[in-house]
Design an enzyme around this catalytic site. Sequence first.
Site, PDB file in Angstrom:
ATOM      1  N   LYS A  52      26.278 -10.267  30.550  1.00 24.21           N
ATOM      2  CA  LYS A  52      24.938 -10.620  30.119  1.00 24.21           C
ATOM      3  C   LYS A  52      24.644  -9.852  28.845  1.00 24.21           C
ATOM      4  CE  LYS A  52      21.634 -11.847  32.865  1.00 24.21           C
ATOM      5  NZ  LYS A  52      20.485 -12.732  32.723  1.00 24.21           N
ATOM      6  N   ASP A  64      11.657 -12.368  39.245  1.00 19.95           N
ATOM      7  CA  ASP A  64      12.123 -13.648  38.709  1.00 19.95           C
ATOM      8  C   ASP A  64      13.131 -14.304  39.657  1.00 19.95           C
ATOM      9  OD1 ASP A  64      12.200 -15.741  36.968  1.00 19.95           O
ATOM     10  OD2 ASP A  64      13.591 -14.804  35.564  1.00 19.95           O
ATOM     11  N   GLY A  90      18.753 -13.154  28.097  1.00 18.70           N
ATOM     12  CA  GLY A  90      19.793 -13.378  27.115  1.00 18.70           C
ATOM     13  C   GLY A  90      20.904 -14.233  27.684  1.00 18.70           C
ATOM     14  N   GLY A 142      20.267 -16.747  30.797  1.00 19.38           N
ATOM     15  CA  GLY A 142      19.341 -16.166  31.771  1.00 19.38           C
ATOM     16  C   GLY A 142      18.071 -15.732  31.104  1.00 19.38           C
TER      17      GLY A 142
END
Length: 826
Positions: A538, A635, A522, A519
Amino acid sequence: MSLILRIVFLCCHILVFLSEISLAVDSISQDQSLSDDGNTLVSKDGTFELGFFTPGSSHNRYLGIWYKKIPIQTVVWVANRLNPINDSSGMLSLNTSTGSLVLTQNGSVVWSTSSLRKPESPIALLLDSGNLVVRDERDAESEAYLWQSFDYPTDTFLPEMKFGWDLRKGLNRYLTAWKSPDDPSPSDFTFGMVLHNYPEAYMTKGNQTFYRSGPWNGLHSSGSPQLRDNPIFDFKFVFNKDEVYYTYSLKNSSLISRLVLNGTSYVRRRYVWIESEQRWAVYTSVPLDLCDSYALCGAYANCVISDSPVCQCLEGFKPKSPQAWNSMDWSHGCGRNKGLSCEDRHKDGFMKLTGLKAPDTAHTWLDQTIGLEECKAKCLENCSCMAYANSDVRGQGSGCAMWFGDLIDIRQFAAGGQDLYVRMEASELEHANEGHKKGGVLVAVTVSLAVAALSGILILGWCYRMKSHINVQEKSDFSIKPDQNSGMQVDDMDLPVYEVSTIAKATSNFTIKNKIGEGGFGPVYWGILADGLEIAVKRLSTSSGQGLTEFKNEVKLIAKLQHRNLVKLLGCCLEGEEKMLVYEYMPNGSLDSFIFDQQRSKLLDWSKRFHIISGIAKGLLYLHQDSRLRIIHRDLKASNVLLDNGLNPKISDFGLARIFGGDQNEGNTKRIVGTYGYMAPEYATDGLFSAKSDVFSFGVLLLEIISGKRSRGYYNQNHSHNLIGYAWKLWKEGRPLELIDKSLEDTCFVSQILHCIHVSLLCVQQHPEDRPGMSRVLLMLVSEFELPEPKQPGFFGKYSSEADSSSSKQQLSSTNEITITLLEAR
Ligand SMILES: *[C@@H]1O[C@H](CO)[C@@H](O)[C@H](O)[C@H]1NC(C)=O
Ligand SMILES: *[C@@H]1O[C@H](CO)[C@@H](O)[C@H](O)[C@H]1NC(C)=O
Ligand SMILES: *[C@@H]1O[C@H](CO)[C@@H](O)[C@H](O)[C@H]1NC(C)=O
Ligand SMILES: *[C@@H]1O[C@H](CO)[C@@H](O)[C@H](O)[C@H]1NC(C)=O
Ligand SMILES: *[C@@H]1O[C@H](CO)[C@@H](O)[C@H](O)[C@H]1NC(C)=O
Ligand SMILES: *[C@@H]1O[C@H](CO)[C@@H](O)[C@H](O)[C@H]1NC(C)=O
Ligand SMILES: *[C@@H]1O[C@H](CO)[C@@H](O)[C@H](O)[C@H]1NC(C)=O
C-alpha cells in the site's frame, strides 16, 4: 308457444345461467355440481381454488385444491388420491339428504365424504384458508362443521390446520407423501403425532423410523431448537385430554407458507412464497443433518455433529460392539461400564447432561404437576427409570418426564438443547462428575462459547451440508482472550523495514499492471519478493501529516495487532516522502469481488458467507476490545475485507485512520474517513465516531453479504431507499425473505439468514446507544435467544451528498465505493 311455456323456458335459462354463475364462486349447495369442464370453486379472497387437475406427466384427473394466485401449480390437497379418474367425466356434487360430498366418474362413485350429522340445509364451501368444509348453511361455527378437508390432510400442512389428534373423535391428522410427482396416491412415507405419554411426531417409511421431532418442551419440539419467534409465523402446541396437536398461523395474511412432506427426498420442508421473485423458498427442512437420523448412534450415545465420529457414548458407557463401533456402525449403541442393581437402586444417582434433544419417548411417563425434585425421587424409586427431565423447560422449568428402558436417539445441540438427568451407578457418577469438571460442559453462554460456536459447532447444527466447509483447524480458535495473540509480540518486535528499491523491484517499479486496487489511503500493488513471498504494497498518499518517527511508531503498534481475521502487516518502507505498508497478499481478493458478482457470488453459499460474517465479527471484536490499541476501524466495507485461499476473511486497512492523524480512539474528529453507504449517521454528519459507528458499518456489510446488493447504488426503482431502507421496509412488512440473494436459493438455512437480517438491523439503528457492541453482536449471531425489535435505522433514505454518483458502472467497483476523506472546516 304458449306464454306459460315461454316463461318456463325462460326460467330454465335463468336457472342454468344462475347455476353457472354460482359455480364461479366459493360454494356448492343443493342441486349444484362441479364438473370437469374448467369450472372451479374459488375461495372468497381468491387465495385457493378447487377443481380437477392432472399431476406431472400423468393422464389421470384428480379433484384437488391449489393456490389460485401462484403460477406454479401447487396442489395442497387431493380428494381421490386412491381412485383417479381417467377421463373428463368427473363430477363433484353434494348429497343434500346425507350432507356428503360425492365425486363420481360417469355416474359411479370414486370418492365420498361422510357426515357427522344429518344436516338441514348443507353447503360445501372453500374457505380462504384452503379448507373445504361441509356445514349447515346457517351454522358457520367451525365446531359445527359436518366435514372438513383439514381433517384429512394429504402431504401438505397449511396454516390453521391442526397436526395431531382430536381424541374425542379418534381423529389423527397426519401427512402422507405422494408416491411420486406424477402420482398423488399415498406412499408409505408419513409424518404424524404419536400418542406416547409424552407425545411426539415421527417420520416413518413403512415400519422404519426416519426422524422424530422430540417431545414439546414448552418452547419448541425438543429436536427443533431452531423453531422460534420469527417474522413469518406464530406456532403453538396444544396438549390436553381432548386434543394433542401442533399448529401455526401466518403473521401477515398476505404471506404464503406451507409445510410439505416430500416422498422423493424424504424430508419435510417449510416453503415460503417469494412474491417478488415468483418462487418458493425453502425455509426449514427436517431431518436437517446426520444427527437427525433416528437412533443413528444407538442407545446411550450422543450424536455430536461437530465431532468425528459423530457418535459418542455417554460418560460411564462404552460401545457394546467396539469392533462395529470403530467401523462406524454405531447401531448397537453403548452399554454401562458398570451395571445397575435394582436392590441398590437408592444408592444410584443422576448425571446431568445439557444441551440435548430429549430421547425417544416411546416408554415414558409424564406428570406435569410435579417439579424436578419430586421427579428425581420418583425415578430413583423405580429401577427401570433410566432418566428424568423437566417436561416444560420454560423459565426455571416445570413438570416431570421419566424414561423407562434404553435411552435412544439423543443428540447434542450447541444452543437451545435441554437438560436430561441420566441414572448412574454411584461410583460411575463420581467418575463422570470429575470428567465434567475437567472437560467442562456447554452450559454457560459466554463470548467464548459464541466464538467456539462460530468456529463450527453451531453452524454444523444447522445443516450437515456444511460439514465439508468447516475447517477442522478452526477448533483451535475457541476463544479470543485479551492479548492472547498480541501478547506474544509485546516485547518489541522490530518491524522489518524494506528499502524502496526492494519494493520497486518486487512490484516491477509500481507498474500499472501490478496495481490491484485503490484503497482509501492510496494505491495497492501486488509484488513478489526475491524469496518468492507474494506481497501487497500500500503506497500511502503523502498527506499523512505525521513526522517520520511518529509514523513509524504507529506502524509498529499496528503491526502488533495479530489475529486470524486481520490482514498481516509484514513491514513498512519509509524513505523521504515515500511511505508504504507491506502486507501479506490475499490471492482471492476482496469480498466485494465475490458478493456483487453474478458468477462469483455462487461460490459463496450460505455456510461460507456465515463463516465470513463470523470472521469479520471476530476480527472487529479483536480491534475493539481485545487488542491493546482499541482500534476503531472507521472504514469497514466489503472491499476492505480480503479472502485468503480458504475463503477466510481478513480485515484490511485497520489502524490507518490512526496513522493518518486520528490520535483519538473515540470522540470527535475533524477528519472524517469513511465510505458513503457504510458510515453511521452521527459520524458522517458530526464526525462522531466510536466502536458503535463500526458496528453500523458491520450491519451494512452484513446486509450486503445477505442480499448480494451494494449498500450504495442499490436503489429500488419504486422507492427512494438505499439498501438499509429497503431492508427496513421489507422487515416492517414481514417480507424479509425477499432480501436474500438469489444465489442462496437452495439454502436450508433461511431461518438462520433471517436471524442475521435481524442482527444487521440492530446494528444499523439510528442511535449509537441502541446498537449492540461487537461482543454482543457475536453472541447474537450464534445464539437462540430472542432479539429485541430493531428501531428505525439511520440513513435509510437516499444520501443527499452523492459526490461520486456520476462514476460509470463499468468502472472498477472500488471507484464506486472509494473512501472519502473530508476535512471539515469548523
Ligand atoms: C377408465 O376407468 C374405467 C373405470 O375404472 C375403466 O372401466 C376403463 O376401462 C378405463 N378406461 C381407460 C381408457 O383406461
Ligand atoms: C344421497 O345419499 C343417499 C344415501 O346414500 C342415497 O340414497 C341418495 O340417493 C343420495 N341422493 C342423491 C341425490 O344422490
Ligand atoms: C358411462 O355410463 C353409461 C351408463 O352407465 C355407459 O353406457 C357408458 O358406456 C359409460 N361410458 C364410459 C366412457 O364408461
Ligand atoms: C419391516 O418391514 C419389512 C418389509 O415389509 C419386513 O421385512 C421387516 O421384517 C419389518 N421389520 C419390522 C421390525 O417389523
Ligand atoms: C420433493 O423434492 C424434490 C427434490 O428436492 C423436488 O423436485 C420435488 O418437487 C419435491 N416434491 C414436493 C411434493 O415438494
Ligand atoms: C416402574 O415403572 C414402570 C413403568 O411405569 C412400571 O411398569 C413398573 O411397574 C414400575 N416398577 C415399580 C417397581 O414400581
Ligand atoms: C402485510 O404485508 C403487506 C404486503 O407485503 C403490507 O403492505 C402490510 O403492511 C403488512 N401488514 C402488516 C400488519 O404488517
